[in-house]
Every structure is written in structure tokens, then in C-alpha cells.
Design a protein around this motif. Sequence first.
Motif, mmCIF file in Angstrom:
data_model
loop_
_atom_site.group_PDB
_atom_site.id
_atom_site.type_symbol
_atom_site.label_atom_id
_atom_site.label_comp_id
_atom_site.label_asym_id
_atom_site.label_seq_id
_atom_site.Cartn_x
_atom_site.Cartn_y
_atom_site.Cartn_z
ATOM 1 N N LEU A 71 -6.781 1.336 -0.593
ATOM 2 C CA LEU A 71 -7.280 0.458 0.483
ATOM 3 C C LEU A 71 -8.793 0.342 0.439
ATOM 4 O O LEU A 71 -9.359 -0.738 0.571
ATOM 5 N N GLY B 262 -7.418 -3.855 1.368
ATOM 6 C CA GLY B 262 -7.326 -3.771 2.822
ATOM 7 C C GLY B 262 -8.159 -4.856 3.470
ATOM 8 O O GLY B 262 -7.720 -5.572 4.357
ATOM 9 N N ILE C 230 0.822 -1.203 0.000
ATOM 10 C CA ILE C 230 0.000 0.000 0.000
ATOM 11 C C ILE C 230 0.862 1.262 0.000
ATOM 12 O O ILE C 230 0.456 2.307 -0.509
#
Lengths: 376, 244
Positions: A247, A253, A41
Amino acid sequence: MWILAIKAMLADRAKLATSLFGVAFAVVLVNLQGGLLLGLIEKASLLVDYGQADIWVGRRYTNNVDVGSWIPERWIQRIRKVDGVERAEPYLVSYSEARLANGSFEPVIVVGSEPASLLGNAWSMAQGDARAVRHPDGILVDSCDAEKLGHCRVGDTLEINGRRAKVVGLTDGIVGFSTNPYVFTTLERARRQYVTGLTPEYCSFFLVKARPGTNPRALAARIQREVPHLDVYDRQTYSRMCMEYWLTRTGIGMSFGLATFLGLLVGLAVVGQTLYASVTERVKEFATLKALGAADQCVGQFVLAQALGNAGLGSALGLAISLAIGWLVNSPRAPINWTWWIGALSVLLTTGVCLLAAWLPYVRIRRLDPATVLRG
Amino acid sequence: MIAPNLAILARGVCKEFGSGPQRTPVLQGAGLGIARGEVVFLVGPSGSGKTTLLSILGCILTPDGGSVQVLNQEVAQLRPAELAAFRQRHLGYVFQTFNLFPTLSALDNVALAATMRGVALPTARAQAERLLEQVGLSRQGRLRPGQLSTGGCQRVAVARGLVNDPAILFADEPTASLDAANGQAVMELLTRLVKAHGVTLVVVTHDSRILSFANRILHLEHGRLIRATQPGEAAQRATLESVA
């Protein structure tokens, strides 16, 4: 008492191996999954994190640095006059297409920076010099993306947006979250040659360097007042926004988080079950301690020492394995960002479970009648 | 207040196990007095309440009725934590199945009992070493219970029972797991040590071969002490019973 409790724990090799395996497994899982998620990320905000700009100014709702929108370059004058601004430069980030020698094509993200300052240009090189983008038709691509771009090497020529581009250097590990290679070049060349449909006096962002000693957040607020129709963020805020974009919009996520959580549950269940069983199997030993006059507190210390011993040894083993695996598999494509707080979190979680797993049978031990040892 | 030379005075001790229709009286008004330094054996058939009485006299179990004074202390007045502290300070135990920690060495098994009193580990180890020497295990201190013979384990249990310098040592069937020779050896050791340390010894046993080690033998039946005899008497009676 503590030392003897630990000695008793260490001597029971079979149970020790099982519980250490469980603890280490849980620690490895948290560290690798967490480190991998963080590493992946963080790629979403590479340009922001390493681009050397203190403040990013872009069109409203531009919450992903890889998908910039257009703003007139002339607005930069309003920013340059704001108190605390040392330098403000136009910057371009836009999708384009590279055509390869074999006839195939590869979408790329063209990144154009001002040739004088090179603010936002590549920062880590595997081969060549980042300033070489100033050379005619000069571009930089990442060594990891060279394969995607026809195994190109320094000196090779590509075709981007139908225009000639010469590879003048290879960057080192500048690989974005999307699978598209970054192509670094100068702002003008990007605008005029490598991006289609862009009016020459437009760009994607204004990158601002603050004067030394200036608070970036306060400066961002002052710039925002000058250009209320644009979004202005300090580096940290924009970096976080870019990560949140991927995310929340891609579900990465959730999927990583769920996988980590489920794996963690399995690991912790192993730990909990093993420790619980190990304490309950020793109920007679604890009853003996009580019969000999040990206070509940004393028996508690014995159980606590063994739980903490398991947690400590298992965590150390897990952290060492995590480091070794991280070192072996870490790459720009799948970076494992192993941070101290992920390590600390994994140790805390497993220690908590170890304590809980020891506390549950301890409640039973507290109620245990020491007379049971005399009943055979 | 009991006579100062009495280690234990019990009167009308009652104990029942179970509840409702399953309720079974185990002790029904047992009473006895044991002098300091005395070696007393509790004998009787299975189910006569020997172990229950030992547990009560050893402050491990609380009676349902009656009075038990151990070392001038009315044990019924003590809360569980105080009772545990009392046991730790004044009483020692040798269990039938030794109840040693299988993962600790003989030395650490003995030292563990001392550390429970707050004695520092090096001091506890030194005390344990001295006692293991007294029970003839000075060279086997590093061995774990699994590596010792049953006789060896019982000797470790004896050393553990004495490590905190108890005033009274309670032994539950200390020779039940041992052969005749080992049983005699352990009893010789026990009686020698309790005399050397000035300890009162209370033993529950089925083993008629060791009755000669007692100063006095108390016979239990149906939860009551029915008589007290001297060792010779008991031995004679046991022989007669076996002939009959």
C-alpha cells in the motif's frame, strides 16, 4: 406523515429515478472500488493468512512475505524450546526463474515447506492433492498461472532454475500481489534445486504453531526475547505489515483511494444535487404545509422521511448491483473482497449526504414565510 | 375580551411591505368583527389589501400594528410555533391555486392535513374519505390533482380545509380558477358545508357572481374597510357599475 412523505416521493417517478441512480451509483462505486482494493491488497498476505502458522519469524525488517531474506536454520532450536510452541518449522520463500518450452522465461516465487508437516504449503486445490509435493520433483502451481507457465497441466514438466520440476497439482486462486506465480514444493528441493545461491542450511522464515490455548501475541513476545536479532510477529500483525508494504510503497493505496474518492465525490454530488433540487422545487408545497399549521418539526419529518427513503432505496439498489457485478467479475487475478463494513460504510456515506442535501433546503424552508402561499 | 359570539375582532390593523423608500402601506387601520357562523366576503380592487387582511386574520401573517383577536385569542401574543399550532387546531384554508401535493392522491392530500395534527393515518384516511364524499369526490379519492378537473381540485382543497374541524375557514379567491358553473357549485358546496359544520367562513373574492352566498360583504379600499353591505346591495351596485 412518514408514510405519506414516502408515498409522495415514490409517486414522482422521474425525480425518484434520478436520485436513486445517484445514490446507487455512489454505493456501487464505494463497494466495487473498496472491494477491489481490499481484494488486491489481501493478496499481498495470502501466504501469511492461509499458511496455518500462528507466528512468523524472519530476518530483521522483512516486511514483505514474498521477499524473504536468509536466516540460519539452526536458530530454530531456540524457538522450539520456548514455552507454548507446539511446532516450529523452517520455510523458504524466494524468487527464481522458470524456463518455458518455447524458450521464454517467467520469474516465479518458490515456496518450500517441511515435507513432514507441510506447514505453509498450498491450502486450496483446483486439481490434485497438495501433499503430492512430496513426490520427486513435485511442484504445485496455480491454475490461473498455468497460462504464464506455458499452459502447463498436471503431469507436465517445467524447468526451474535449470532443474526439472513436475507439476503434480494445480492450486485454486493462490495468486500473489506481484504478478509472479507461486511454485509450491518441499523445503529441501526448493533450497537445493530451485533457488540459486542459497547455503543449504539457510531458510527465509520460521513458522510457529502455538499450543492450543496459547495467546499468539504473548508467545510472539516470548520468542522475540529468545531471538532478539530476528523479527517475530503473530499472524495478524505480519499480515497487516505485508499489506501496508504494498500500500505504501507502490502507491496503489493512493491511486485506488483517490479514484474511489473522486468517483465517490461525483456520485455524492449527483445525489446531493438531485435531492437538493427535489426539495427546493417543492418549497411551495412545504409553505402550504406551514400555512396549514404544520410545525417546523413536522415539515422536517416530511423532508427527513424522503431523504431517508431515497438513501434506503438507493442503497439497497446499489448493494444489489454491487453484488451482481462482484459476482460477475470476481476472479483470483482481480478479486473483489466485498465485506459488510465496506457495504455499511457506503450506505452511511450516502445516507449522510442525503441528509445533508435535505437539511440545506430545510433551513430555507424553516425561514419560509407561510404567507407566500397566499401571495400567489 | 371580545363578545363570545364573535369569531374575529380586528382593530386598527396596519401592515406595510418593503423597507426604506420602497416601503408600501397595505393596510392602514383596518377594523372589523365577524360573528361565529357568519359567511363574510372581503371585496375590493386589486391592491386594496384583501389577501393581506385575510392572511392576518388567518394568523398566517402578523400585523405591524393594531389588534387581532381570533376565537378570543390575541394572536400578537403568540410565538410563531404557537401561532402554527393555533392555525392547525382552529383554522382551515382554501387557497386560490389549491396548493395540493401533486404527487399525492386526493385522499392523501386531505389525510395529510389531519396527520399533521398527530392523527393516525388510518383515522385520517377515514376522515378524508368522509369529507371527499361530502364534496362529491368519493369515487375520485385515488386520483392525483393532475388527474382531476380544476373544480375537482378545488373540492379537494375544500375537503382539506375542513378535515381538522376548524372553527373558521379562510378562502382566498376560491372561484378564481373556475368557470361560472364550477364557481357557483364550489360556493354552494362551501356554504353548505360550513353551515353543516358550524364553521365561520371568510372569503376574499373579486368574483361578483358569488356575492349572493355572503351574509355580509366588507369592502376594502386603500387598506381600509370602507363599508359593509348585504349581498343584494352589492349585487345591485355591481350591476350598476358594469352598466356605467
